[in-house]
Write an enzyme that holds these catalytic residues in place. Structure first.
Site, PDB file in Angstrom:
ATOM      1  N   SER A 238       0.854  -1.183   0.000  1.00 24.14           N
ATOM      2  CA  SER A 238       0.000   0.000   0.000  1.00 24.14           C
ATOM      3  C   SER A 238       0.891   1.234   0.000  1.00 24.14           C
ATOM      4  CB  SER A 238      -0.888  -0.004   1.246  1.00 24.14           C
ATOM      5  OG  SER A 238      -0.073   0.237   2.380  1.00 24.14           O
ATOM      6  N   LYS A 239       0.244   2.382  -0.044  1.00 25.73           N
ATOM      7  CA  LYS A 239       0.974   3.654  -0.116  1.00 25.73           C
ATOM      8  C   LYS A 239       2.002   3.806   1.001  1.00 25.73           C
ATOM      9  CE  LYS A 239      -2.023   6.706  -2.647  1.00 25.73           C
ATOM     10  NZ  LYS A 239      -3.286   7.370  -2.493  1.00 25.73           N
ATOM     11  N   ARG A 240       1.675   3.186   2.107  1.00 23.23           N
ATOM     12  CA  ARG A 240       2.560   3.209   3.269  1.00 23.23           C
ATOM     13  C   ARG A 240       3.970   2.705   2.909  1.00 23.23           C
ATOM     14  NH1 ARG A 240       2.586  -0.642   7.107  1.00 23.23           N
ATOM     15  NH2 ARG A 240       1.053  -1.937   6.071  1.00 23.23           N
ATOM     16  N   HIS A 241       4.044   1.795   1.928  1.00 20.77           N
ATOM     17  CA  HIS A 241       5.339   1.233   1.544  1.00 20.77           C
ATOM     18  C   HIS A 241       6.041   2.065   0.480  1.00 20.77           C
ATOM     19  CE1 HIS A 241       2.948  -2.361   2.885  1.00 20.77           C
ATOM     20  NE2 HIS A 241       4.034  -2.505   3.611  1.00 20.77           N
ATOM     21  N   GLY A 242       5.393   3.112   0.001  1.00 25.97           N
ATOM     22  CA  GLY A 242       5.969   3.901  -1.091  1.00 25.97           C
ATOM     23  C   GLY A 242       4.959   3.965  -2.221  1.00 25.97           C
TER      24      GLY A 242
END
Ligand code: GLU
Length: 466
Positions: A238-242
Site C-alpha cells: 500500500s501507499k505506506r510502503h511507497g
C-alpha cells in the site's frame, strides 16, 4: 490465432496499481504467447466510485507499459440492458426469484443468527413465495444447494467450497441495477473469455460465479488467481510502503521495460534469469509456474533493473523520456548541447531519469555556486595555475573529442608534475559546480571548448576575488 481469450477488468476507482499492472501483464503475456486475444474491460457499474479520471489513468498506465489490448475498452455501464435480459431469463426459468425482504428485516434476522451462533445467511423467506406484492424487490439467484463447488486453479491447484456456504446472491438491486458478480459472469461469458486471470482477492467470488455460469448454460472458463504483492513487512502493498501507482514510477524516472521486467519476476521465475526482453518474456512465460505465495515488493531490485535498462538504452529514446524531467526543472535545452549526447555521458551512472535530469542540469545551466568543501581541498595558487594552464590550452587546441581532451589533460599533468585528480577535480567543479560528474574529456566535448573555457575563467575569477 488461438481460441484463448483473456481480459483485464479493472474497476476505475483509482490509478493503475502495480498489482493490477502485474495482473494485466500476465494476461497480456499469455495472450501474446498463445496468439490469443487480450481484452480490456472497465468495470464501472459502481457509478458512485467510478470516475473518468481513473479510466484515463488506467488507460495511460497500460499504454505506458506497452500492454496493448486487442478488443475494448468495453464499459460495463454500456451493458445494463444486456444484464437485465439475463436476469429476466433466470427469473423466467425459475433460477432466480424476487425477494421482498426489507433491509431492516434482513438485519434483524442477521443479528438473531449471530446471537444464536449460526452463520448469517439469507434464510430463503422469499424463495418459494408465489404472490407478487406491490413492493420494492431485489432479484436473488436460486443458489443450487448441496455438494460443493470446485475448480482447478491454474496457479493454486484445486479449490473447493461447500455449497451450503453460498447463500442466494442478489443479482439485481431494488433500483434495477445488476450486482458485481453477475455482471462479471455475463461479460466473461458473452466475451467468450476462456481463462480468467485475476488477483486472488477474487477467489471467494469464483464459486458463486461458477454457479451462475452453470445456471445460464455457459461453459465455465479456467481460472488463475494471482497472489497479492506485499510490502517488506509482509502486509499488502500500500501507499505506506511507497509509490504503488504505475504512473508514479514513470514520474520517478523509471523506464516501462524496467517495471515490466520487475513485475514479471515478482512471483514468477525462469531459472535464475533476471533480465528479460519483451520477446523473451513472451516466449518463456507460463501461467502455471507463477508462484503460489505472495511476492514481496523490493524497491532496490527495481532500481537495479532500471539502472540496467538506462545503461543499455538507446540515447535518443532516453533523451525523449528524459525531456519531461528536465522541463519540470525549468531547463531549456535549445541553447545547450544535444540532449542525446548529454545522455550518453550520464547513462553509466544514473539509476533513474530523475537522477539523470539532476545530473544533466549543469550542461544547460552554468554553476550558480560551487562545492566549497571539495574546493577547499586545493590551495588557491594551485587552482589558479590549473585553471590558467587548462584554459589556455583549450583555447588554442583543435581537439574536439573526449579522448583528445583526456590526452591533453594527461600531458598537462605530465608537464606540471600533477596527478590526474589534481586537475580533474578542480575542472569538474569549475564546469559542473560539484564533483559528481562524468569524465572531464566527456564534459568538455559535450559542453564545447568555448563554454568550458568560459566556465573555467568564471571560477578562476571567483577564486581570485575579481
Ligand atoms: N474489477 C475487479 C478488480 O478491479 C476485477 C474483477 C475480475 O478480474 O474478475 O479487482
Amino acid at each position: 490465432m488461438s481460441d484463448l481469450r483473456v481480459r483485464f477488468a479493472p474497476s476505475p476507482t483509482g490509478y493503475l496499481h502495480v498489482g493490477g499492472a502485474r495482473t494485466a501483464l500476465f494476461n497480456w503475456l499469455l495472450a501474446r504467447k498463445q496468439g490469443g486475444t487480450f481484452i480490456l474491460r472497465i468495470e464501472d457499474t459502481d457509478v458512485e466510485r467510478s470516475t473518468r479520471e481513473s479510466v484515463d489513468a488506467i488507460l495511460q498506465g497500460m499504454e505506458w507499459l506497452g500492454l496493448d489490448w486487442d478488443e475494448g475498452p468495453f464499459y460495463q455501464s454500456d451493458s445494463f440492458p444486456l444484464y437485465r435480459e439475463y436476469v429476466q431469463r433466470l427469473l423466467a426459468e425459475g433460477k432466480a426469484y424476487r425477494c421482498y425482504c426489507s433491509a431492516a428485516e434482513l438485519e434483524a434476522r442477521r443479528e438473531l443468527a449471530m446471537r444464536e451462533g449460526r452463520k448469517p445467511k439469507y434464510d430463503g423467506t422469499c424463495r418459494d413465495r408465489s404472490d407478487h406484492p406491490d413492493a420494492p424487490s431485489v432479484v436473488r439467484f436460486r443458489t443450487p444447494q448441496g455438494g460443493e463447488v470446485a475448480f482447478n486453479d491454474l496457479i493454486k491447484g484445486r479449490i473447493a467450497f461447500p455449497a451450503e456456504e453460498l447463500d442466494d446472491l442478489i443479482i439485481q438491486r431494488t433500483d434495477g441495477t445488476p450486482t458485481y458478480n453477475f455482471c462479471v459472469v455475463i461479460d466473461d461469458a458473452t466475451m467468450k473469455i476462456t481463462t480468467v486471470i485475476r488477483g486472488d482477492d477474487h477467489v471467494n467470488n469464483t464459486p458463486r460465479q461458477i454457479q451462475l455460469y452453470q445456471a445460464l448454460g455457459f461453459p465455465v472458463p479456467e481460472f488463475a488467481h494471482v497472489p497479492m504483492i506485499l510490502g517488506s513487512d509482509k502486509a499488502r502493498l500500500s501507499k505506506r510502503h511507497g509509490a504503488t501507482s504505475v504512473m508514479a514510477y514513470r514520474d520517478m524516472g523509471f523506464l516501462p521495460e524496467a517495471l515490466i521486467n520487475y513485475l514479471v519476476r515478482l512471483g514468477w521465475s525462469h531459472g535464475d534469469d533476471e533480465i528479460f526482453s519483451r520477446e523473451e518474456m513472451i516466449q518463456r512465460f507460463d501461467i502455471g509456474s507463477v508462484g503460489r505465495s505472495a511476492g514481496v515488493f523490493n524497491p532496490d531490485k527495481l532500481l537495479w533493473l532500471n539502472a540496467h535498462y538506462i545503461k543499455a538504452g538507446d540515447p535518443e529514446r532516453l533523451a525523449d523520456l528524459l525531456m519531461p524531467h528536465l522541463t519540470r526543472r525549468g531547463v531549456v535545452i535549445s541553447n545547450g548541447p544535444v540532449l542525446a549526447t548529454v545522455v550518453k555521458t550520464l547513462q553509466e551512472r544514473a539509476q533513474t531519469l530523475e537522477e539523470m535530469a539532476e545530473r544533466a542540469l549543469f550542461y544547460y545551466q552554468a554553476p550558480q555556486g560551487y562545492d566549497e568543501t571539495a574546493l577547499a581541498k586545493f590551495d588557491g595558487d594551485h587552482l589558479a595555475k590549473v585553471f590558467q594552464v587548462v584554459a589556455e590550452k583549450l583555447s588554442t587546441t583543435q581537439a574536439g573529442t573526449a579522448t583528445e581532451f583526456d590526452a591533453i589533460f594527461k600531458d598537462i599533468c605530465a608537464e606540471n608534475a600533477w596527478k590526474m585528480p589534481q586537475v580533474g577535480q578542480p575542472l569538474r567543479i569549475a564546469l559542473s559546480g560539484g564533483t559528481q560528474a562524468p569524465g572531464i574529456g566527456e564534459i568538455v566535448e559535450t559542453l564545447g571548448r568555448e563554454e568550458s573555457v568560459r566556465r573555467i575563467r568564471v571560477l578562476s575569477n571567483v577564486i581570485a576575488g575579481v
